[in-house]
Scaffold this motif. Structure first.
Motif, short mmCIF file in Angstrom:
data_model
loop_
_atom_site.label_atom_id
_atom_site.label_comp_id
_atom_site.label_asym_id
_atom_site.label_seq_id
_atom_site.Cartn_x
_atom_site.Cartn_y
_atom_site.Cartn_z
N MET A 72 0.85 -1.17 0.00
CA MET A 72 0.00 0.00 0.00
C MET A 72 0.90 1.24 0.00
SD MET A 72 -3.01 1.02 2.72
CE MET A 72 -4.03 -0.33 2.21
N ASP A 73 0.46 2.25 -0.74
CA ASP A 73 1.27 3.46 -0.88
C ASP A 73 0.90 4.58 0.09
OD1 ASP A 73 2.81 2.51 -3.08
OD2 ASP A 73 1.15 2.96 -4.43
N THR A 74 -0.40 4.80 0.31
CA THR A 74 -0.83 5.97 1.09
C THR A 74 -2.11 5.68 1.87
OG1 THR A 74 0.05 7.37 -0.69
CG2 THR A 74 -1.33 8.45 0.95
N ILE A 75 -2.17 6.22 3.07
CA ILE A 75 -3.38 6.20 3.88
C ILE A 75 -3.73 7.66 4.16
CG2 ILE A 75 -4.40 5.55 6.09
CD1 ILE A 75 -2.35 3.18 6.09
N VAL A 76 -4.96 8.08 3.79
CA VAL A 76 -5.38 9.47 3.93
C VAL A 76 -6.66 9.52 4.76
CG1 VAL A 76 -6.12 11.54 2.69
CG2 VAL A 76 -4.38 10.05 1.68
N SER A 77 -6.74 10.50 5.65
CA SER A 77 -7.93 10.66 6.48
C SER A 77 -8.07 12.12 6.88
CB SER A 77 -7.82 9.79 7.74
OG SER A 77 -8.90 10.04 8.61
N THR A 78 -9.31 12.57 6.99
CA THR A 78 -9.57 13.90 7.53
C THR A 78 -10.63 13.80 8.61
OG1 THR A 78 -11.22 14.36 5.81
CG2 THR A 78 -8.97 15.15 5.41
N TYR A 79 -10.34 14.43 9.71
CA TYR A 79 -11.27 14.59 10.83
C TYR A 79 -11.89 13.27 11.30
CZ TYR A 79 -10.54 19.32 9.37
OH TYR A 79 -9.94 20.50 9.01
N ALA A 80 -11.08 12.23 11.37
CA ALA A 80 -11.57 10.94 11.87
C ALA A 80 -10.68 10.39 12.98
CB ALA A 80 -11.66 9.93 10.73
N PHE A 81 -9.38 10.67 12.93
CA PHE A 81 -8.42 10.05 13.86
C PHE A 81 -8.71 10.46 15.30
CE2 PHE A 81 -3.79 8.88 14.74
CZ PHE A 81 -3.96 7.55 14.41
N HIS A 82 -9.34 11.61 15.49
CA HIS A 82 -9.63 12.08 16.85
C HIS A 82 -10.72 11.26 17.54
CE1 HIS A 82 -12.66 14.44 14.59
NE2 HIS A 82 -13.40 14.23 15.68
N HIS A 83 -11.35 10.37 16.82
CA HIS A 83 -12.35 9.49 17.45
C HIS A 83 -11.69 8.31 18.16
CE1 HIS A 83 -15.75 11.65 15.85
NE2 HIS A 83 -15.21 11.62 14.65
N LEU A 84 -10.39 8.15 17.99
CA LEU A 84 -9.64 7.08 18.64
C LEU A 84 -8.93 7.60 19.88
CD1 LEU A 84 -7.88 5.48 15.52
CD2 LEU A 84 -10.08 4.84 16.53
N THR A 85 -8.89 6.79 20.91
CA THR A 85 -8.08 7.13 22.09
C THR A 85 -6.61 7.09 21.69
OG1 THR A 85 -7.85 4.85 22.83
CG2 THR A 85 -9.80 6.06 23.63
N ASP A 86 -5.74 7.61 22.54
CA ASP A 86 -4.31 7.55 22.23
C ASP A 86 -3.83 6.10 22.13
OD1 ASP A 86 -4.01 10.28 21.97
OD2 ASP A 86 -3.03 10.55 23.92
N GLU A 87 -4.37 5.22 22.94
CA GLU A 87 -4.02 3.80 22.85
C GLU A 87 -4.45 3.23 21.50
OE1 GLU A 87 -5.25 -0.42 24.93
OE2 GLU A 87 -5.20 1.36 26.20
N GLU A 88 -5.64 3.57 21.07
CA GLU A 88 -6.13 3.10 19.77
C GLU A 88 -5.34 3.72 18.62
OE1 GLU A 88 -10.80 2.25 20.92
OE2 GLU A 88 -10.18 4.32 20.46
N LYS A 89 -4.94 4.98 18.77
CA LYS A 89 -4.11 5.62 17.76
C LYS A 89 -2.78 4.86 17.62
CE LYS A 89 -5.71 10.43 18.26
NZ LYS A 89 -6.83 10.28 19.16
N THR A 90 -2.20 4.48 18.74
CA THR A 90 -0.94 3.73 18.72
C THR A 90 -1.11 2.40 17.98
OG1 THR A 90 -0.25 4.76 20.79
CG2 THR A 90 0.87 2.72 20.17
N LYS A 91 -2.18 1.69 18.26
CA LYS A 91 -2.44 0.42 17.57
C LYS A 91 -2.65 0.64 16.08
CE LYS A 91 -4.49 -1.90 21.57
NZ LYS A 91 -5.73 -2.45 22.16
N ALA A 92 -3.38 1.70 15.73
CA ALA A 92 -3.63 1.99 14.32
C ALA A 92 -2.32 2.30 13.59
CB ALA A 92 -4.61 3.16 14.18
N ILE A 93 -1.48 3.10 14.19
CA ILE A 93 -0.20 3.45 13.56
C ILE A 93 0.66 2.20 13.38
CG2 ILE A 93 1.98 4.71 13.94
CD1 ILE A 93 0.15 6.98 15.15
N SER A 94 0.64 1.31 14.35
CA SER A 94 1.36 0.05 14.21
C SER A 94 0.84 -0.74 13.01
CB SER A 94 1.22 -0.78 15.49
OG SER A 94 1.85 -2.02 15.35
#
Length: 106
Positions: free
Chosen positions: A1-23
């Motif tokens: 995969m080349d690119t992941i794009v998002s607007t105004y959605a990542f803030h719905h995740l907790t910091d723990e969930e953000k960490t898992k998503a980035i992984s």
């Protein structure tokens, strides 16, 4: 995969969930792949509180409630998590609360 794009959605995740998503994004993206997000985030926790206080002072109570109840994060937190997952990241300020984050997988 080349690119992941998002607007105004990542803030719905907790910091723990953000960490898992980035992984997970790190597993999905090939070297040189990018994450590009636009969202509300802050340079510090103090900046977060200042935005809430200013919204209340201006009478923007719905905005203040949103800023208090969503999972807006800080740039230093995202930078650390992304770098820990082998990304080079930079942030561009759009206004007082909205930033564009571009992270490239190394």
């Amino acid at each position: 995969m080349d690119t992941i794009v998002s607007t105004y959605a990542f803030h719905h995740l907790t910091d723990e969930e953000k960490t898992k998503a980035i992984s997970l994004y790190g597993e999905l993206l090939k070297a040189g792949g990018k994450i590009v997000f636009a969202d509300t985030m802050y340079q510090s926790s103090d900046a977060d509180q200042k935005a809430i206080d200013e919204a209340v002072k201006a009478g923007f109570l719905s905005l203040a409630k949103d800023l208090q109840t969503e999972y807006y994060t800080t740039i230093p937190f995202l930078q650390r998590v992304l770098e820990d997952h082998n990304f080079k990241v930079h942030f561009v300020c759009c206004n007082d609360i909205v930033w564009i984050m571009e992270a490239e997988k190394l």
